[in-house]
Design a protein around this motif. Structure first.
Motif, PDB file in Angstrom:
ATOM      1  N   ASP A  30      -1.707   0.146   7.699  1.00  0.00           N
ATOM      2  CA  ASP A  30      -1.139  -0.725   6.670  1.00  0.00           C
ATOM      3  C   ASP A  30      -1.994  -1.971   6.472  1.00  0.00           C
ATOM      4  O   ASP A  30      -2.409  -2.305   5.371  1.00  0.00           O
TER       5      ASP A  30
ATOM      6  N   SER B 141       3.071  -0.605  15.642  1.00  0.00           N
ATOM      7  CA  SER B 141       2.543   0.060  14.452  1.00  0.00           C
ATOM      8  C   SER B 141       1.084   0.414  14.615  1.00  0.00           C
ATOM      9  O   SER B 141       0.371  -0.162  15.427  1.00  0.00           O
ATOM     10  N   GLY B 142       0.641   1.372  13.798  1.00  0.00           N
ATOM     11  CA  GLY B 142      -0.776   1.713  13.738  1.00  0.00           C
ATOM     12  C   GLY B 142      -1.515   0.669  12.910  1.00  0.00           C
ATOM     13  O   GLY B 142      -0.953  -0.357  12.532  1.00  0.00           O
TER      14      GLY B 142
ATOM     15  N   ARG C 274       0.833  -1.197   0.000  1.00  0.00           N
ATOM     16  CA  ARG C 274       0.000   0.000   0.000  1.00  0.00           C
ATOM     17  C   ARG C 274       0.869   1.249   0.000  1.00  0.00           C
ATOM     18  O   ARG C 274       2.024   1.235   0.406  1.00  0.00           O
TER      19      ARG C 274
ATOM     20  N   GLU D  20      -0.102  11.311   7.507  1.00  0.00           N
ATOM     21  CA  GLU D  20       1.057  10.563   8.007  1.00  0.00           C
ATOM     22  C   GLU D  20       1.251  10.794   9.507  1.00  0.00           C
ATOM     23  O   GLU D  20       1.157  11.918   9.994  1.00  0.00           O
ATOM     24  N   HIS D  21       1.505   9.698  10.207  1.00  0.00           N
ATOM     25  CA  HIS D  21       1.660   9.713  11.671  1.00  0.00           C
ATOM     26  C   HIS D  21       0.371  10.176  12.355  1.00  0.00           C
ATOM     27  O   HIS D  21       0.404  10.780  13.424  1.00  0.00           O
TER      28      HIS D  21
ATOM     29  N   GLY E  68       4.674   6.979   4.393  1.00  0.00           N
ATOM     30  CA  GLY E  68       5.106   5.992   5.387  1.00  0.00           C
ATOM     31  C   GLY E  68       5.694   6.668   6.606  1.00  0.00           C
ATOM     32  O   GLY E  68       5.425   7.835   6.883  1.00  0.00           O
ATOM     33  N   ALA E  69       6.525   5.945   7.331  1.00  0.00           N
ATOM     34  CA  ALA E  69       7.046   6.456   8.591  1.00  0.00           C
ATOM     35  C   ALA E  69       8.048   7.594   8.398  1.00  0.00           C
ATOM     36  O   ALA E  69       8.181   8.474   9.239  1.00  0.00           O
TER      37      ALA E  69
ATOM     38  N   GLU F 276       1.952  -8.103  14.156  1.00  0.00           N
ATOM     39  CA  GLU F 276       3.096  -7.205  13.985  1.00  0.00           C
ATOM     40  C   GLU F 276       3.508  -6.617  15.341  1.00  0.00           C
ATOM     41  O   GLU F 276       4.685  -6.564  15.671  1.00  0.00           O
TER      42      GLU F 276
ATOM     43  N   ASP G 142      -2.354   7.764  12.236  1.00  0.00           N
ATOM     44  CA  ASP G 142      -3.137   6.550  12.554  1.00  0.00           C
ATOM     45  C   ASP G 142      -3.084   6.218  14.043  1.00  0.00           C
ATOM     46  O   ASP G 142      -4.116   5.977  14.669  1.00  0.00           O
TER      47      ASP G 142
ATOM     48  N   ARG H  48      15.524   2.384   6.382  1.00  0.00           N
ATOM     49  CA  ARG H  48      15.130   3.186   7.535  1.00  0.00           C
ATOM     50  C   ARG H  48      15.737   2.625   8.807  1.00  0.00           C
ATOM     51  O   ARG H  48      15.070   1.985   9.603  1.00  0.00           O
TER      52      ARG H  48
ATOM     53  N   GLY I 286       8.686   1.294   3.147  1.00  0.00           N
ATOM     54  CA  GLY I 286       7.476   1.993   3.559  1.00  0.00           C
ATOM     55  C   GLY I 286       6.300   1.684   2.656  1.00  0.00           C
ATOM     56  O   GLY I 286       5.354   2.464   2.573  1.00  0.00           O
TER      57      GLY I 286
ATOM     58  N   TYR J 271      10.326   6.200  15.660  1.00  0.00           N
ATOM     59  CA  TYR J 271       8.884   6.000  15.527  1.00  0.00           C
ATOM     60  C   TYR J 271       8.260   5.930  16.920  1.00  0.00           C
ATOM     61  O   TYR J 271       7.288   6.623  17.212  1.00  0.00           O
TER      62      TYR J 271
HETATM   63  P1  NG1 Z   1       5.444   2.359   7.232  1.00  0.00           P
HETATM   64  O1  NG1 Z   1       6.493   3.378   7.102  1.00  0.00           O
HETATM   65  O2  NG1 Z   1       4.775   2.083   5.922  1.00  0.00           O
HETATM   66  O3  NG1 Z   1       5.931   1.108   7.875  1.00  0.00           O
HETATM   67  C1  NG1 Z   1       4.498   3.296   9.532  1.00  0.00           C
HETATM   68  C2  NG1 Z   1       3.459   2.551  10.350  1.00  0.00           C
HETATM   69  C3  NG1 Z   1       2.038   3.042  10.017  1.00  0.00           C
HETATM   70  C4  NG1 Z   1       1.959   4.560  10.154  1.00  0.00           C
HETATM   71  C5  NG1 Z   1       3.082   5.209   9.328  1.00  0.00           C
HETATM   72  C6  NG1 Z   1       3.151   6.712   9.488  1.00  0.00           C
HETATM   73  C7  NG1 Z   1       4.328   0.289  10.746  1.00  0.00           C
HETATM   74  C8  NG1 Z   1       4.287  -1.129  10.322  1.00  0.00           C
HETATM   75  N1  NG1 Z   1       3.544   1.126  10.057  1.00  0.00           N
HETATM   76  O4  NG1 Z   1       4.298   2.975   8.169  1.00  0.00           O
HETATM   77  O5  NG1 Z   1       1.104   2.407  10.865  1.00  0.00           O
HETATM   78  O6  NG1 Z   1       2.022   4.969  11.500  1.00  0.00           O
HETATM   79  O7  NG1 Z   1       4.360   4.697   9.710  1.00  0.00           O
HETATM   80  O8  NG1 Z   1       2.005   7.317   9.011  1.00  0.00           O
HETATM   81  O9  NG1 Z   1       5.016   0.642  11.683  1.00  0.00           O
END
Ligand code: NG1
Ligand code: MG
Length: 392
Positions: A176, A172-173, A30, A36-37, A341-342, A164, A39, A219, A128, A226
């Motif tokens: 994803d 994580s949120g 996805r 962003e940040h 992404g993050a 996860e 969720d 990353r 990401g 995070y």
């Molecule tokens: P990415 O960078 O795609 O892994 C992470 C979090 C999301 C969200 C985004 C920031 C994980 C697996 N996913 O995404 O839930 O918080 O950062 O918007 O940690």
């Protein structure tokens, strides 16, 4: 779409036996278009499923052994008894599907027999684009289906998130896993991460395409930063409770409510984090509005504002993402460009006129390489469907 014939041959090389009895499933990666940040703050996000992701081939076994193989890591197979599912660092990527099996077992729906499983991932790792969520969701969907259990996609996303978080230790949120489970071709998804209410929003800009740019900057520090950002947001909530006693998540505040009381937050840094979150949530809602009015240029400006806020207020962009976004915005025909992404590395997403895509690749690739010494990769992407069984 992956070449199923070739994957079937590869499955038989790993596991032997007959092709009969192999079943096929897929889940996409996805990209988050904006939000962003937000969720984990109970706010809105606006992700879309991609047309590439993870393909899973599996076949039932007569014993109680799970055998995990991947075309991406061809030198190792993980053979794990159903009764011995535990997290082990040395089990590497297989901890994601194992986490799902663990969660299925916890909920009384674990597999009753063993399986041979072959994964084929088309998502670059650590970029990401949710390679881990894609693996988790396809595993959960396949094993529930094989076990004859009904699949509720929202419940599946939550189960995958627990795999996860609990099993793999990433806080994580939900974005994803949710997007990977519930995506729909040609449509982005407005998701409220607190209530999990969502709706699809058509996103098929006639003359423009989404171009994902991979900085190829892995990353490294993402986990600690995070979790640090999450802690800063919680800090802001605590201090704001003096004004809003019921406040549980930053996403419950409007920009006006925050601005009236932000003096209660002692640290200037934490204040900036909070401001990013509430303004970013507002930008998601504005994005849906302007897209429903067909105003792509306005959406592009919101993408730009999102990136700038992630750079200046939330401080999660870094040299590589900033260099790529800066180069992208100079190309005529680009309506907007931002990190997705993050952050800290990984990918950018840009809204680019079809006729400008070649120039975009050339010019952004060259300027990015000059600024960072790194080679970029670009993917022109369409929005695909969520997890499914592939009928062959
Ligand atoms: P990415 O960078 O795609 O892994 C992470 C979090 C999301 C969200 C985004 C920031 C994980 C697996 N996913 O995404 O839930 O918080 O950062 O918007 O940690
Ligand atoms: Mg991930």
């Amino acid at each position: 779409m992956a070449d199923l014939k070739q994957l079937t041959d590869s499955f038989l090389t790993w596991f032997g036996g007959e092709a009969e009895g192999i079943r096929y499933y897929q889940a996409p990666g996805r990209v988050n278009l904006i939000g962003e940040h937000t969720d984990y703050n109970g706010g809105y996000v606006f992700p879309a499923a991609l047309t590439f992701g993870t393909t899973l081939l599996l076949r039932e076994r007569e014993d109680r052994l799970l055998r995990f193989a991947s075309t991406n890591f061809p030198d190792k197979r993980f053979d794990i008894p159903l009764d011995g599912i535990e997290h082990r660092a040395e089990d590497d990527w297989s901890n994601y599907p194992k986490g799902v099996v663990h969660e299925l077992q916890q909920s009384g729906r674990g597999p009753q027999t063993g399986f041979d499983l072959l994964y084929h991932g088309e998502i670059p790792n650590g970029a990401g684009l949710s390679s881990s969520a894609s693996i988790e969701v396809v595993t959960g969907y396949a094993l529930l289906s094989e076990g004859g259990h009904p699949v509720d996609l929202t419940e599946l996303a939550l189960l995958a998130q627990r795999a996860e978080n609990g099993f793999n230790g990433v806080q994580s949120g939900i974005m994803d896993q949710f997007a990977v489970a519930n995506g729909r071709a040609g449509e982005a998804m407005l998701l409220m991460c607190d209530t999990l209410e969502f709706r699809h929003v058509p996103f098929e800009p006639a003359d423009h395409v989404l171009v994902i740019g991979n900085t190829n900057k892995r990353r490294g520090l993402v986990d600690s930063k995070y979790n640090e950002r999450r802690a800063e947001c919680e800090q802001a909530v605590q201090e704001l409770r003096a004004a809003y006693p019921e406040l549980a998540l930053l996403g419950q505040l409007t920009p006006e409510q925050l601005s009236a009381e932000e003096g209660r937050i002692a640290s200037e840094t934490v204040r900036r984090r909070a401001r990013h979150v509430v303004e970013e949530i507002d930008r998601v809602l504005q994005s849906v509005d302007v897209l429903e009015q067909g105003d792509l240029a306005a959406f592009g400006r919101l993408m730009n504002a999102s990136h700038d806020s992630l750079r200046d207020l939330y401080e999660v962009t870094g040299r590589e993402l900033d260099a790529m976004v800066e180069a992208a915005r100079k190309v005529p025909g680009v309506l907007g460009s931002r990190m997705t992404g993050a952050g800290f590395g990984g990918c950018t997403v840009s809204l680019v006129h079809r006729d400008s895509v070649d120039r975009f690749r050339e010019q952004v690739g060259a300027e990015y390489a000059e600024a960072t010494g790194l080679q970029a990769d670009f993917y022109v992407c369409s929005i695909g469907d969520g997890v499914s069984r592939i009928d062959v």
